[in-house]
Design a protein around this motif. Sequence first.
Motif, PDB file in Angstrom:
ATOM      1  N   PRO A 159     -15.727  16.821  -6.582  1.00  0.00           N
ATOM      2  CA  PRO A 159     -14.679  15.907  -6.140  1.00  0.00           C
ATOM      3  C   PRO A 159     -15.274  14.524  -5.913  1.00  0.00           C
ATOM      4  CG  PRO A 159     -15.123  17.603  -4.499  1.00  0.00           C
ATOM      5  CD  PRO A 159     -16.171  17.741  -5.537  1.00  0.00           C
ATOM      6  N   ASP A 160     -14.469  13.508  -6.107  1.00  0.00           N
ATOM      7  CA  ASP A 160     -14.983  12.184  -5.731  1.00  0.00           C
ATOM      8  C   ASP A 160     -13.940  11.428  -4.931  1.00  0.00           C
ATOM      9  OD1 ASP A 160     -13.235  11.219  -7.570  1.00  0.00           O
ATOM     10  OD2 ASP A 160     -14.733  10.390  -8.926  1.00  0.00           O
ATOM     11  N   ILE A 161     -14.431  10.441  -4.209  1.00  0.00           N
ATOM     12  CA  ILE A 161     -13.561   9.673  -3.339  1.00  0.00           C
ATOM     13  C   ILE A 161     -13.389   8.291  -3.946  1.00  0.00           C
ATOM     14  CG2 ILE A 161     -13.357   8.611  -1.051  1.00  0.00           C
ATOM     15  CD1 ILE A 161     -15.068  11.140  -0.116  1.00  0.00           C
ATOM     16  N   ARG A 162     -12.132   7.926  -4.158  1.00  0.00           N
ATOM     17  CA  ARG A 162     -11.832   6.611  -4.750  1.00  0.00           C
ATOM     18  C   ARG A 162     -11.342   5.692  -3.632  1.00  0.00           C
ATOM     19  NH1 ARG A 162      -9.395   4.352  -9.417  1.00  0.00           N
ATOM     20  NH2 ARG A 162     -11.276   5.116 -10.431  1.00  0.00           N
ATOM     21  N   ILE A 163     -11.980   4.544  -3.511  1.00  0.00           N
ATOM     22  CA  ILE A 163     -11.508   3.551  -2.550  1.00  0.00           C
ATOM     23  C   ILE A 163     -11.175   2.270  -3.304  1.00  0.00           C
ATOM     24  CG2 ILE A 163     -12.030   2.223  -0.460  1.00  0.00           C
ATOM     25  CD1 ILE A 163     -14.017   4.395   0.317  1.00  0.00           C
ATOM     26  N   VAL A 164      -9.935   1.819  -3.176  1.00  0.00           N
ATOM     27  CA  VAL A 164      -9.552   0.555  -3.807  1.00  0.00           C
ATOM     28  C   VAL A 164      -9.874  -0.579  -2.841  1.00  0.00           C
ATOM     29  CG1 VAL A 164      -7.617  -0.836  -4.644  1.00  0.00           C
ATOM     30  CG2 VAL A 164      -7.764   1.570  -5.246  1.00  0.00           C
ATOM     31  N   VAL A 165     -10.565  -1.600  -3.371  1.00  0.00           N
ATOM     32  CA  VAL A 165     -11.060  -2.683  -2.526  1.00  0.00           C
ATOM     33  C   VAL A 165     -10.542  -4.010  -3.060  1.00  0.00           C
ATOM     34  CG1 VAL A 165     -13.140  -3.816  -1.657  1.00  0.00           C
ATOM     35  CG2 VAL A 165     -13.162  -1.360  -2.089  1.00  0.00           C
ATOM     36  N   LEU A 166      -9.936  -4.800  -2.188  1.00  0.00           N
ATOM     37  CA  LEU A 166      -9.540  -6.151  -2.591  1.00  0.00           C
ATOM     38  C   LEU A 166     -10.326  -7.150  -1.757  1.00  0.00           C
ATOM     39  CD1 LEU A 166      -7.725  -8.084  -4.219  1.00  0.00           C
ATOM     40  CD2 LEU A 166      -6.106  -7.984  -2.333  1.00  0.00           C
ATOM     41  N   LEU A 167     -11.054  -8.002  -2.460  1.00  0.00           N
ATOM     42  CA  LEU A 167     -11.840  -9.055  -1.815  1.00  0.00           C
ATOM     43  C   LEU A 167     -12.697  -8.500  -0.673  1.00  0.00           C
ATOM     44  CD1 LEU A 167      -8.918 -11.590  -1.879  1.00  0.00           C
ATOM     45  CD2 LEU A 167     -11.020 -11.823  -3.193  1.00  0.00           C
TER      46      LEU A 167
END
Lengths: 332, 507
Positions: A159-167
């Motif tokens: 499994p992997d963990i996706r983190i969306v990052v803005l600036l």
Amino acid sequence: MNFRLIKRLRKMGVMGVNRRNTWYTLMYNPRRLYSLVDDKLLTKQLAIKAGIAVPELYGIVATHHQIRDMHTLFKQYPDFVIKPSHGSGGNGVLIMSGHYKDMYRKLNGLLMSKEELNNHVSDILSGIYSLGGQPDKAMIEYRVQLHPLFENISYQGMPDIRIVVLLGVPVMSMVRLPTRMSDGKANLHRGAIGVGIDIAKGVTLTGVWKNDIIIEHPDTGISVTDIKIPKWEILLKLASTCYELTGLGYLGVDIVFDKEKGPLLLEVNARPGLNIQIANRTGLLQRLKLVEQHYRGLKNIDERISFAQKNFGAQNISPHKINIRTFFSMDW
Amino acid sequence: MRKFQFYLLLFSLYTIGFGLFFYKFYVLGFPLSEGSEVDIWNVEAHITFDAQNEPAKISFFIPQNTQNFLILSENFVSKGYGLSTSTVNTNRQAIWGINRAEGRQDLYYIVEVNKIKFKKFLDYSPPSQLKQHGFEGHRLLAAEALLSDVQARSADIDSLVVELLKRFNNLQHDKNVEVLLGEQYSIERKLELITQILALSDIHARIVNGIELKELVKEAKLIQWLEVYTNYTWKSYGPFLAKPGIPDDYFAWWRGNDPLVQLAGGNNLHVNISVGLKQREAINAAIKRGEIINPWLLDFSLFSLPIHTQIVYHMLFLIPVGAFLIVFLRNIIGIETFGTFMPILIALSFRETHLLWGIILFSLLAAIGLAIRLYLEYFKILVVPRLTFVLTVVILSMAVLSILFQKLGIEHGLYVAIFPMVILTMTIERMSIIWEERGASVAIRRGIWSLAAAALAYFFMFNTYVKHVTFIFPEILFIILASTLILGRYSGYRLFELFRFKELVND
């Protein structure tokens, strides 16, 4: 056209492909920086330089005549992963769980001969899996050990963990759990489960599997909600650092959780998908707009993370009124 | 700043596009649909006389472009005669000459004229010397009395002329007019008197001779009207109208009192003007008009190219139209196809094969190629050799299909050879990758969407209107450019995306 649906989606701040492209990827991600994330080898080298933990790189196969020699490298390791440096969507990734005589054992238990493996690596080098089909390199790296936390809620694979990052501000997160259907891969379109994670606490929410909201893993029947991800702040920090690391304003950071080494940066994606919204059952836009309004005041990583944890917790679902009335983004 | 530039760019592109389009449509009269026709007046002057075995010379006034009509072409038919044309005062004149002629002679002058919608040709040519009024004695007194009487009742030249015309048309009984007219009251005489009276008050005026282009007549009657120089331009006054202006179908032939045709060396001179009407393709008429009204525009248009090059552009200009459709299908509707512009190229080949056969042949070739390609997967062949293999198989299949259809007598099948095989090969390759990675259903679904997009592009691009308009009005491409820019910043949902996100709303 279902205008009521459009209206409700807009109210929820659900972001579509066009908005992501016109407003986020095209605006915050300069083209010249794409190579840093499209080439996983470059990303890895960059991360190592910055002191970010990554799965150890055992070796690189860059030319066809190196293929014969790679088997001596493989002998040193009980298990390993082969992946194309320019691959996308998990294509061409081969996970070897062990040796058997002169052969290799795949994750599903089947054996693969040296010749078959040679052919696979040769395919990678000739660019079958790379974007645009240009010649590629094969990376041989450490096989991440499954963390006990995920043992019961993932079918084979990692499994992997996706983190969306803005600036530099983490805005939304999910964990992707492989299923029997996804063939051990953690890609949602292949049939993996996406489970939203509360940014504030690092606790899993409900999951989405093939467009259905689920609570239990379809293969194991064990609940996927309310799982506390350990070292959550470290994960957030890792994701936030990727902004400085790559210079890309809008990105998706993929992190894997190793049994012993903890969170490791797997790859960075310059065009993160939109399914994370379904997994979190909320839209991205409100959060993204909030970051765009406040990021100038956030001096360092710690401030960015506490901003994220304060504003993007699960209980404050879309508390922010935003205005997305236009269909065209023409105010740059 | 970015916003300003963007809108400026949009504005410029739309202005150029729509500006040229409307100019060509309204002013030059380029037709919106293929094969539309316009009326062309065919005016034929037939001059006859009896030659007397001695040198003969015929002077004949010929018309020029007028406010209402444009001359598209003119022809002189005169066997054995020398011909020269010149401009005499404000008139064009043709002079035929022959050293020796015997018996009845026939000379023809044929002119094609086309009515224009916009009166843009005002005659600004300055007048020559003021004409001598030529009145003496009691006629001068009568003329002066009439003039001062009329002047008292008029505010400007317009009303002065109209008032004079009224008097001479006996609308109001006038003693002075009777004195001036005497026994003759032909229109020519009346108009001549009016020009003389106007000369008395220093106003330039002249008689215009012309014909009426209203219906088909074998013997057109010459008609006269008045032109008065006012506000630096020549203004027309019909002899029987109570207001300035002449009917739209008055076609001016020559100006002044001289007869239409003059002959030296012969007798029984006779001239007959007949008016015919014929249909001409609107597009040719528009090109002719354009050459007259705005020569540089046509000089830099596609019409200046050789025909075979024109045909190439006829086709090329359709491609942006198709591409724009693809932009719409992909970014607004959200359908996915194999390769961005692949459907356009397939649509281009559908033109030869026709739609149904095109779809059948394409599916057949794709299926054969896909089967071979999926079988090749078994041998783990490298990319470039694999593509080459599939390409060769595709071409062989084309040949086999052609032979097969030939034997079966299915003519359309022969067009299989025009399919873009490289595109086909790439489509097969992409399809097989999707097939492997995401399953057959996704691959087939996307294949069907690609074909549907191609079919749509075919209908769109080869619609007779679209085909005609893109070629005749290539400035449409500027409009497409601007619209593409706008769609390039479209940030709303794609139609198909709604299905994907629907789950989010169903709480």
